[in-house]
Design a protein around this motif. Structure first.
Motif, short mmCIF file in Angstrom:
data_model
loop_
_atom_site.label_atom_id
_atom_site.label_comp_id
_atom_site.label_asym_id
_atom_site.label_seq_id
_atom_site.Cartn_x
_atom_site.Cartn_y
_atom_site.Cartn_z
N THR A 1 0.84 -1.19 0.00
CA THR A 1 0.00 0.00 0.00
C THR A 1 0.87 1.24 0.00
OG1 THR A 1 -1.76 -1.13 1.19
CG2 THR A 1 -1.80 1.25 1.22
N GLY A 2 0.97 1.87 -1.16
CA GLY A 2 1.73 3.10 -1.28
C GLY A 2 0.81 4.31 -1.16
N SER A 3 1.23 5.40 -1.76
CA SER A 3 0.46 6.64 -1.67
C SER A 3 0.75 7.49 -2.89
CB SER A 3 0.87 7.41 -0.40
OG SER A 3 0.34 8.72 -0.42
N THR A 4 -0.24 8.27 -3.30
CA THR A 4 0.01 9.22 -4.38
C THR A 4 1.06 10.24 -3.97
OG1 THR A 4 -1.92 10.51 -3.62
CG2 THR A 4 -2.27 8.96 -5.43
N SER A 5 1.32 10.37 -2.67
CA SER A 5 2.39 11.27 -2.22
C SER A 5 3.76 10.77 -2.65
CB SER A 5 2.36 11.40 -0.69
OG SER A 5 1.21 12.11 -0.26
N GLY A 6 3.88 9.49 -2.97
CA GLY A 6 5.15 8.92 -3.39
C GLY A 6 5.36 8.97 -4.89
N LEU A 7 4.43 9.55 -5.63
CA LEU A 7 4.55 9.66 -7.07
C LEU A 7 5.23 10.97 -7.46
CD1 LEU A 7 1.01 8.39 -8.11
CD2 LEU A 7 3.12 7.06 -7.92
N ARG A 8 5.87 10.98 -8.61
CA ARG A 8 6.48 12.21 -9.09
C ARG A 8 5.42 13.29 -9.30
NH1 ARG A 8 9.97 11.88 -14.16
NH2 ARG A 8 10.49 13.96 -13.41
N GLN A 9 5.79 14.50 -8.94
CA GLN A 9 4.90 15.66 -9.09
C GLN A 9 3.57 15.43 -8.37
OE1 GLN A 9 4.97 15.81 -13.41
NE2 GLN A 9 6.55 17.41 -13.36
N SER A 10 3.67 14.90 -7.16
CA SER A 10 2.46 14.60 -6.39
C SER A 10 1.78 15.85 -5.85
CB SER A 10 2.80 13.68 -5.21
OG SER A 10 3.56 14.39 -4.23
N SER B 1 -5.42 -14.76 -12.08
CA SER B 1 -4.72 -16.03 -12.27
C SER B 1 -3.25 -15.87 -11.90
CB SER B 1 -4.84 -16.48 -13.73
OG SER B 1 -3.98 -15.70 -14.55
N ASN B 2 -2.52 -16.97 -11.93
CA ASN B 2 -1.10 -16.91 -11.56
C ASN B 2 -0.19 -16.57 -12.75
OD1 ASN B 2 -1.30 -19.28 -12.97
ND2 ASN B 2 -0.38 -20.59 -11.39
N VAL B 3 -0.76 -16.14 -13.86
CA VAL B 3 0.07 -15.74 -14.99
C VAL B 3 -0.02 -14.24 -15.29
CG1 VAL B 3 -0.06 -18.02 -16.06
CG2 VAL B 3 -1.72 -16.25 -16.72
N SER B 4 -0.78 -13.51 -14.48
CA SER B 4 -0.87 -12.07 -14.69
C SER B 4 -0.82 -11.36 -13.34
CB SER B 4 -2.16 -11.71 -15.43
OG SER B 4 -3.29 -12.07 -14.67
N PHE B 5 -0.50 -10.08 -13.38
CA PHE B 5 -0.51 -9.28 -12.17
C PHE B 5 -0.66 -7.81 -12.55
CE2 PHE B 5 3.78 -8.52 -13.46
CZ PHE B 5 4.25 -7.42 -12.79
N VAL B 6 -1.05 -7.01 -11.59
CA VAL B 6 -1.11 -5.56 -11.78
C VAL B 6 0.16 -4.98 -11.18
CG1 VAL B 6 -2.35 -3.44 -11.22
CG2 VAL B 6 -3.63 -5.52 -11.75
N ARG B 7 0.98 -4.37 -12.01
CA ARG B 7 2.26 -3.85 -11.54
C ARG B 7 2.06 -2.66 -10.61
NH1 ARG B 7 7.59 -3.89 -13.43
NH2 ARG B 7 8.77 -2.02 -12.87
N GLU B 8 1.23 -1.72 -11.03
CA GLU B 8 0.98 -0.52 -10.23
C GLU B 8 -0.42 -0.02 -10.53
OE1 GLU B 8 3.29 3.62 -9.10
OE2 GLU B 8 3.39 2.91 -11.18
N LEU B 9 -1.12 0.41 -9.49
CA LEU B 9 -2.45 0.94 -9.67
C LEU B 9 -2.56 2.24 -8.88
CD1 LEU B 9 -5.73 -1.06 -9.71
CD2 LEU B 9 -5.63 1.09 -8.47
N VAL B 10 -2.95 3.32 -9.56
CA VAL B 10 -3.10 4.63 -8.92
C VAL B 10 -4.59 4.89 -8.72
CG1 VAL B 10 -2.64 7.11 -9.09
CG2 VAL B 10 -1.00 5.46 -10.04
N LEU B 11 -4.98 5.13 -7.47
CA LEU B 11 -6.39 5.28 -7.12
C LEU B 11 -6.61 6.59 -6.37
CD1 LEU B 11 -9.19 3.75 -7.15
CD2 LEU B 11 -8.60 2.97 -4.85
N PRO B 12 -6.73 7.70 -7.08
CA PRO B 12 -7.07 8.97 -6.43
C PRO B 12 -8.58 9.19 -6.41
CG PRO B 12 -6.45 9.39 -8.69
CD PRO B 12 -6.41 7.89 -8.50
N ALA B 13 -9.00 10.11 -5.57
CA ALA B 13 -10.40 10.53 -5.63
C ALA B 13 -10.62 11.33 -6.91
CB ALA B 13 -10.72 11.39 -4.41
N ILE B 14 -11.83 11.24 -7.43
CA ILE B 14 -12.10 11.84 -8.74
C ILE B 14 -11.99 13.36 -8.69
CG2 ILE B 14 -14.61 12.11 -8.51
CD1 ILE B 14 -14.72 10.82 -11.40
N ARG B 15 -12.16 13.96 -7.52
CA ARG B 15 -12.04 15.41 -7.39
C ARG B 15 -10.70 15.84 -6.81
NH1 ARG B 15 -18.09 17.56 -5.59
NH2 ARG B 15 -19.18 16.71 -7.42
#
Length: 238
Positions: free
Chosen positions: A133-142, A220-234
């Motif tokens: 569990t990361g944070s959008t604060s850890g992204l570039r130009q957050s 399944s065990n042959v795929s994964f999500v590398r990174e997912l960014v989930l901000p609030a829409i506003r």
């Protein structure tokens, strides 16, 4: 599945415990103290390890002693921030040196040491998964000024990248879940419509994060999500 949730006693971690228990998974919660509100009748479905990761070496050894030998997934949800973070009163130059060191130890040192001990327990699974569990604060130009918290969440991205490469051949799926501002006041017992009303569209209900985690666990065990960014829409930063 047998799932360990680190940082499980309140807020998002507690919502993940409640939701995934309801799905029938076997859970191991980790936090400084076991919440008193948990159902004592859960028996073998829920184990709790009380350990304070602000003292990384001691806590990691205790967790390693008490954790099961085999795990299917680890959700690493631990993270602390500055006393005045996310407010107009935050000022980096006012942060005490001791507080900065404690944050780094909790958010980075403890993470690396604990994952060193937990990853081998994942690799025996037919579908080993690690969700950080990361944070959008850890992204570039957050757009956030909190120096130590942002640095620790940026470091989490590096940990995720390195673990993917280290254990790609063993099939370890590592997902960095970059979350925006959360509504942690309303747990799963609050209807989703009511939880989304808090914050006027700028706070993410924990219900939504649980939905994402459920989807990740069901891949399944042959795929994964590398990174997912989930901000609030506003959230105007994104």
């Amino acid at each position: 599945m047998k799932i360990m949730i680190v940082g499980a006693s309140r807020g998002l971690g507690r919502a993940l415990v409640d939701g995934l228990l309801g799905d029938g998974h076997t859970l191991i919660g980790v936090s400084r103290q076991r919440p008193g509100s948990l159902d004592a009748g859960l028996g073998a479905q829920l184990q709790w390890i009380a350990a304070d990761l602000a003292r990384p070496v001691e806590a990691v050894e205790q967790i390693a002693r008490e954790a099961p030998a085999g795990l299917d997934a680890v959700i690493y949800n631990l993270g602390v921030w500055e006393e005045k973070a996310f407010s107009d009163e935050y000022a980096f130059l006012d942060d005490a040196d001791e507080a900065i060191v404690d944050m780094v130890n909790t958010n980075i040192t403890a993470t690396i040491l604990l994952l060193k001990r937990l990853v081998p327990r994942l690799l025996g699974s037919s579908k080993p998964q690690l969700i950080l569990t990361g944070s959008t604060s850890g992204l570039r130009q957050s757009g956030r000024p909190e120096v130590t918290f942002s640095a620790s969440k940026f470091a989490l991205n590096g940990i995720a990248d390195a673990l993917r490469e280290s254990f790609r051949e063993q099939g370890l799926a590592v997902t960095a879940l970059q979350l925006g501002y959360l509504n942690t006041q309303d747990g799963l017992s609050v209807p989703l419509a009511d939880a989304t009303a808090r914050g006027e569209g700028e706070l993410i209900p924990v219900h939504d994060v649980l939905t994402i985690v459920r989807a990740l666990l069901s891949l399944s065990n042959v795929s994964f999500v590398r990174e997912l960014v989930l901000p609030a829409i506003r959230d105007e930063r994104f």
